[in-house]
Write a protein that holds these residues in place. Sequence first.
Motif, PDB file in Angstrom:
ATOM      1  N   ARG A  25      32.808  47.404  28.937  1.00  0.00           N
ATOM      2  CA  ARG A  25      33.087  46.100  28.343  1.00  0.00           C
ATOM      3  C   ARG A  25      32.890  46.086  26.828  1.00  0.00           C
ATOM      4  O   ARG A  25      33.203  45.086  26.178  1.00  0.00           O
ATOM      5  CB  ARG A  25      32.207  45.023  28.988  1.00  0.00           C
ATOM      6  CG  ARG A  25      32.609  44.675  30.414  1.00  0.00           C
ATOM      7  CD  ARG A  25      31.944  43.397  30.873  1.00  0.00           C
ATOM      8  NE  ARG A  25      30.506  43.575  31.065  1.00  0.00           N
ATOM      9  CZ  ARG A  25      29.944  43.953  32.213  1.00  0.00           C
ATOM     10  NH1 ARG A  25      30.717  44.192  33.278  1.00  0.00           N
ATOM     11  NH2 ARG A  25      28.646  44.093  32.316  1.00  0.00           N
ATOM     12  N   GLN A  26      32.383  47.169  26.274  1.00  0.00           N
ATOM     13  CA  GLN A  26      32.219  47.213  24.821  1.00  0.00           C
ATOM     14  C   GLN A  26      33.583  47.185  24.139  1.00  0.00           C
ATOM     15  O   GLN A  26      34.545  47.774  24.633  1.00  0.00           O
ATOM     16  CB  GLN A  26      31.456  48.473  24.412  1.00  0.00           C
ATOM     17  CG  GLN A  26      30.057  48.558  24.982  1.00  0.00           C
ATOM     18  CD  GLN A  26      29.222  47.345  24.631  1.00  0.00           C
ATOM     19  OE1 GLN A  26      29.013  47.042  23.454  1.00  0.00           O
ATOM     20  NE2 GLN A  26      28.744  46.639  25.654  1.00  0.00           N
ATOM     21  N   ILE A  35      22.562  50.647  26.053  1.00  0.00           N
ATOM     22  CA  ILE A  35      23.490  50.175  27.086  1.00  0.00           C
ATOM     23  C   ILE A  35      23.342  51.002  28.352  1.00  0.00           C
ATOM     24  O   ILE A  35      23.338  50.462  29.462  1.00  0.00           O
ATOM     25  CB  ILE A  35      24.939  50.249  26.570  1.00  0.00           C
ATOM     26  CG1 ILE A  35      25.143  49.293  25.389  1.00  0.00           C
ATOM     27  CG2 ILE A  35      25.944  49.953  27.683  1.00  0.00           C
ATOM     28  CD1 ILE A  35      26.455  49.479  24.674  1.00  0.00           C
ATOM     29  N   ALA A  45      26.379  49.679  37.167  1.00  0.00           N
ATOM     30  CA  ALA A  45      26.315  48.474  36.346  1.00  0.00           C
ATOM     31  C   ALA A  45      26.291  48.823  34.859  1.00  0.00           C
ATOM     32  O   ALA A  45      26.923  48.145  34.032  1.00  0.00           O
ATOM     33  CB  ALA A  45      25.080  47.653  36.718  1.00  0.00           C
ATOM     34  N   GLN A  46      25.583  49.883  34.501  1.00  0.00           N
ATOM     35  CA  GLN A  46      25.528  50.301  33.099  1.00  0.00           C
ATOM     36  C   GLN A  46      26.863  50.870  32.637  1.00  0.00           C
ATOM     37  O   GLN A  46      27.278  50.653  31.492  1.00  0.00           O
ATOM     38  CB  GLN A  46      24.405  51.318  32.918  1.00  0.00           C
ATOM     39  CG  GLN A  46      23.012  50.708  33.083  1.00  0.00           C
ATOM     40  CD  GLN A  46      21.925  51.750  33.261  1.00  0.00           C
ATOM     41  OE1 GLN A  46      22.175  52.839  33.804  1.00  0.00           O
ATOM     42  NE2 GLN A  46      20.720  51.434  32.828  1.00  0.00           N
ATOM     43  N   ASP A  53      29.739  49.882  33.803  1.00  0.00           N
ATOM     44  CA  ASP A  53      30.583  48.694  33.634  1.00  0.00           C
ATOM     45  C   ASP A  53      30.286  47.998  32.311  1.00  0.00           C
ATOM     46  O   ASP A  53      31.206  47.534  31.626  1.00  0.00           O
ATOM     47  CB  ASP A  53      30.373  47.726  34.800  1.00  0.00           C
ATOM     48  CG  ASP A  53      31.007  48.210  36.090  1.00  0.00           C
ATOM     49  OD1 ASP A  53      31.887  49.098  36.021  1.00  0.00           O
ATOM     50  OD2 ASP A  53      30.622  47.723  37.167  1.00  0.00           O
ATOM     51  N   GLU A  54      29.000  47.913  31.941  1.00  0.00           N
ATOM     52  CA  GLU A  54      28.635  47.304  30.671  1.00  0.00           C
ATOM     53  C   GLU A  54      29.214  48.107  29.506  1.00  0.00           C
ATOM     54  O   GLU A  54      29.728  47.542  28.533  1.00  0.00           O
ATOM     55  CB  GLU A  54      27.118  47.222  30.548  1.00  0.00           C
ATOM     56  CG  GLU A  54      26.615  46.692  29.208  1.00  0.00           C
ATOM     57  CD  GLU A  54      27.025  45.247  28.941  1.00  0.00           C
ATOM     58  OE1 GLU A  54      27.026  44.852  27.761  1.00  0.00           O
ATOM     59  OE2 GLU A  54      27.363  44.532  29.912  1.00  0.00           O
TER      60      GLU A  54
END
Length: 265
Positions: A69-70, A53, A62-63, A65-66
């Motif tokens: 979202r987990q 991730i 962006a990473q 934010d990813e």
Amino acid sequence: MNFTKACLVAAFLWVSQGHAAEFKVFEHLNFDGGPKDFRQFGMERLTIVDPHILGPDIPNPAQIDEAKRQPRTNEHLVIDIESWPLEGEGQAVSIGKYQQTLTAFRKADPNIRLGLYSVLPVRDYWRANGHHGEAGVAAWRKTNSDIAAGLIPYVDDLYPSLYTFYGDKDAWIVYAEANLREARRISAGKPVYCFLWPQFFKTFAFLPGDYWYAELDTCRRMADGVVLWGTIRDAGPPHRSAEWDDKAEWWQATLRFLSEVRGTR
């Protein structure tokens, strides 16, 4: 007050307060078949984010934010980046990378509780077991002190890794106790949660019940909680999850342990 004295004071306060906090049992278990939600057994899911991730270097927005979202069911999040060297010439650069990564996560979510997998302290088997003599232990402790001075202010919890490399249960206990004492020494009073894996590190065979129970019990004696991680069926890639067996010795030992933990709450 210097860092070492601050850690000693915090450790004394932790002991003098009676270690009264609830012992936590987290899990990050993935099986082929079997339970999908282990909360029914009294375990909390722990969210772990790794380079799949975050990428191989300091994560970008962006990473981050990813990662945010987990799925999460609590405030805890563990960052698992194992490619940044913690000993030798690259140590200072790695500490800086961890600092920047933790700062970015903190900025993205001030309410999160952050920790680093197997960084505080650096996992060690042979030096912790005394196989390299007093000089080896001293070098390991200096490494951990140097890392802690740079990273303890950035984390909320410590997550030492105590995976099983060999079949000698008594030697495992010596190794685990040494690593947990080291975690306490550098923790500045912050909680310590042990990562355990119910499989042997190289063969992926599941541990016998008595061996696994001894691991759980060691963490209960010396830590604030435990994280059960796994599983792997065979040497990939890609790794596949092991098949679930609710009669497996390790799982029956886990149920016994969980009933005891619940009984002491």
